[in-house]
Design a protein around this motif. Structure first.
Motif, PDB file in Angstrom:
ATOM      1  N   PRO A 185       0.809  -1.227   0.000  1.00  0.00           N
ATOM      2  CA  PRO A 185       0.000   0.000   0.000  1.00  0.00           C
ATOM      3  C   PRO A 185       0.843   1.278   0.000  1.00  0.00           C
ATOM      4  O   PRO A 185       0.455   2.279  -0.615  1.00  0.00           O
ATOM      5  CB  PRO A 185      -0.814  -0.118   1.303  1.00  0.00           C
ATOM      6  N   MET A 186       1.992   1.259   0.662  1.00  0.00           N
ATOM      7  CA  MET A 186       2.870   2.427   0.675  1.00  0.00           C
ATOM      8  C   MET A 186       3.401   2.711  -0.724  1.00  0.00           C
ATOM      9  O   MET A 186       3.451   3.869  -1.173  1.00  0.00           O
ATOM     10  CB  MET A 186       4.032   2.186   1.645  1.00  0.00           C
ATOM     11  N   ILE A 187       3.793   1.655  -1.438  1.00  0.00           N
ATOM     12  CA  ILE A 187       4.296   1.826  -2.797  1.00  0.00           C
ATOM     13  C   ILE A 187       3.180   2.322  -3.716  1.00  0.00           C
ATOM     14  O   ILE A 187       3.383   3.181  -4.572  1.00  0.00           O
ATOM     15  CB  ILE A 187       4.887   0.500  -3.318  1.00  0.00           C
ATOM     16  N   SER A 188       1.973   1.792  -3.511  1.00  0.00           N
ATOM     17  CA  SER A 188       0.831   2.223  -4.311  1.00  0.00           C
ATOM     18  C   SER A 188       0.537   3.709  -4.103  1.00  0.00           C
ATOM     19  O   SER A 188       0.271   4.449  -5.061  1.00  0.00           O
ATOM     20  CB  SER A 188      -0.399   1.386  -3.950  1.00  0.00           C
ATOM     21  N   LYS A 189       0.605   4.148  -2.861  1.00  0.00           N
ATOM     22  CA  LYS A 189       0.350   5.555  -2.547  1.00  0.00           C
ATOM     23  C   LYS A 189       1.407   6.455  -3.177  1.00  0.00           C
ATOM     24  O   LYS A 189       1.084   7.512  -3.761  1.00  0.00           O
ATOM     25  CB  LYS A 189       0.326   5.752  -1.034  1.00  0.00           C
ATOM     26  N   HIS A 190       2.657   6.051  -3.085  1.00  0.00           N
ATOM     27  CA  HIS A 190       3.730   6.861  -3.652  1.00  0.00           C
ATOM     28  C   HIS A 190       3.638   6.901  -5.176  1.00  0.00           C
ATOM     29  O   HIS A 190       3.862   7.957  -5.801  1.00  0.00           O
ATOM     30  CB  HIS A 190       5.088   6.300  -3.230  1.00  0.00           C
ATOM     31  N   LEU A 191       3.261   5.784  -5.778  1.00  0.00           N
ATOM     32  CA  LEU A 191       3.071   5.742  -7.229  1.00  0.00           C
ATOM     33  C   LEU A 191       1.973   6.708  -7.657  1.00  0.00           C
ATOM     34  O   LEU A 191       2.111   7.420  -8.666  1.00  0.00           O
ATOM     35  CB  LEU A 191       2.726   4.318  -7.673  1.00  0.00           C
ATOM     36  N   GLN A 192       0.895   6.762  -6.900  1.00  0.00           N
ATOM     37  CA  GLN A 192      -0.201   7.667  -7.222  1.00  0.00           C
ATOM     38  C   GLN A 192       0.264   9.121  -7.178  1.00  0.00           C
ATOM     39  O   GLN A 192      -0.096   9.938  -8.042  1.00  0.00           O
ATOM     40  CB  GLN A 192      -1.352   7.460  -6.237  1.00  0.00           C
ATOM     41  N   GLU A 193       1.099   9.466  -6.215  1.00  0.00           N
ATOM     42  CA  GLU A 193       1.622  10.827  -6.112  1.00  0.00           C
ATOM     43  C   GLU A 193       2.509  11.177  -7.305  1.00  0.00           C
ATOM     44  O   GLU A 193       2.459  12.306  -7.827  1.00  0.00           O
ATOM     45  CB  GLU A 193       2.422  10.963  -4.807  1.00  0.00           C
ATOM     46  N   ILE A 194       3.307  10.211  -7.748  1.00  0.00           N
ATOM     47  CA  ILE A 194       4.177  10.457  -8.904  1.00  0.00           C
ATOM     48  C   ILE A 194       3.345  10.637 -10.172  1.00  0.00           C
ATOM     49  O   ILE A 194       3.612  11.535 -10.994  1.00  0.00           O
ATOM     50  CB  ILE A 194       5.177   9.295  -9.077  1.00  0.00           C
ATOM     51  N   GLU A 195       2.322   9.805 -10.352  1.00  0.00           N
ATOM     52  CA  GLU A 195       1.465   9.909 -11.532  1.00  0.00           C
ATOM     53  C   GLU A 195       0.694  11.231 -11.526  1.00  0.00           C
ATOM     54  O   GLU A 195       0.495  11.855 -12.579  1.00  0.00           O
ATOM     55  CB  GLU A 195       0.513   8.728 -11.596  1.00  0.00           C
ATOM     56  N   ASP A 196       0.266  11.687 -10.348  1.00  0.00           N
ATOM     57  CA  ASP A 196      -0.415  12.985 -10.246  1.00  0.00           C
ATOM     58  C   ASP A 196       0.533  14.111 -10.668  1.00  0.00           C
ATOM     59  O   ASP A 196       0.129  15.045 -11.381  1.00  0.00           O
ATOM     60  CB  ASP A 196      -0.892  13.227  -8.811  1.00  0.00           C
ATOM     61  N   ALA A 197       1.801  14.014 -10.241  1.00  0.00           N
ATOM     62  CA  ALA A 197       2.790  15.028 -10.621  1.00  0.00           C
ATOM     63  C   ALA A 197       3.033  15.015 -12.125  1.00  0.00           C
ATOM     64  O   ALA A 197       3.184  16.072 -12.761  1.00  0.00           O
ATOM     65  CB  ALA A 197       4.099  14.793  -9.871  1.00  0.00           C
ATOM     66  N   ALA A 198       3.026  13.826 -12.710  1.00  0.00           N
ATOM     67  CA  ALA A 198       3.226  13.711 -14.158  1.00  0.00           C
ATOM     68  C   ALA A 198       2.092  14.403 -14.917  1.00  0.00           C
ATOM     69  O   ALA A 198       2.332  15.064 -15.942  1.00  0.00           O
ATOM     70  CB  ALA A 198       3.314  12.238 -14.551  1.00  0.00           C
TER      71      ALA A 198
END
Length: 209
Positions: A185-198
């Motif tokens: 879940p931590m990796i999923s959350k961080h991935l979502q933040e990166i995709e939002d920044a993209a």
């Protein structure tokens, strides 16, 4: 008197005969070996004395490979995070880089301890392929760096998430299974933040990769 003496002789010879037969039986018995009894070796556990049945535990090759892979990726993403924190002109990407360093440092500590318990020699750094990626990004600057950085970490974290989710279902080691379930879940959350920044930076990302 004569009768008494004769009776005594009879008793004397009878005693001798009885003694001789007993001696012969004893000698016959001593000539035979007693049946051997195999000793009972009670299993023991290290530093724990006598214990119940023991078994050899063979670590799963897939578990060991996963732990090694995570440590290599942690090293790569820590260095990528440092690049983002140092080179990007965008505050949100610098913040992402800092969070990546913090998250991966914690994950690295956890998995290096796991490596010891699974008899895995922890890698000392990223793979050669990731070293090449880091060197390439280090030559970029401005928006070009931001774009390539976001693409690279999205790809890496998507693969991480797939691997953690799979290990969370199939890990043989119970402690690794629990770690994968907690970290996914931590990796999923961080991935979502990166995709939002993209999306904010208008970086084209393939939703299937």
């Amino acid at each position: 008197m004569i009768v008494k003496q004769a009776r005594n002789r009879i008793l004397f010879y009878a005693s001798i005969a009885l003694l001789s037969s007993q001696t012969a039986l004893m000698q016959k018995g001593f000539g035979q070996s007693a049946p051997s009894i195999a000793p009972y070796n009670q299993p023991t556990l290290p530093d724990a004395g006598a214990a119940g049945p023991t078994r050899d535990f063979q670590h799963s090759f897939a578990d060991q490979a996963f732990v090694k892979l995570v440590i290599e990726r942690d090293a790569a993403e820590e260095q990528l995070g440092q690049l983002a924190h140092q080179k990007s002109q965008s505050p949100d990407i610098r913040l992402l880089g800092q969070k990546m360093i913090e998250n991966r440092t914690k994950l690295d500590e956890q998995f290096k301890a796991m490596a010891k318990s699974l008899d895995v020699t922890a890698p000392k750094g990223p793979t050669k392929k990731d070293d090449q990626l880091i060197a390439r990004l280090a030559e970029l600057s401005g928006s070009q760096f931001d774009d390539e950085y976001l693409k690279a970490v999205i790809k890496s974290n998507r693969q991480d998430l797939k691997d953690f989710q799979l290990e969370a279902q199939k890990a043989q080691d119970p402690y690794l299974l629990q770690a994968a379930q907690q970290d996914a879940p931590m990796i999923s959350k961080h991935l979502q933040e990166i995709e939002d920044a993209a999306r904010v930076h208008n970086v084209a990302i393939d939703p299937k990769k």
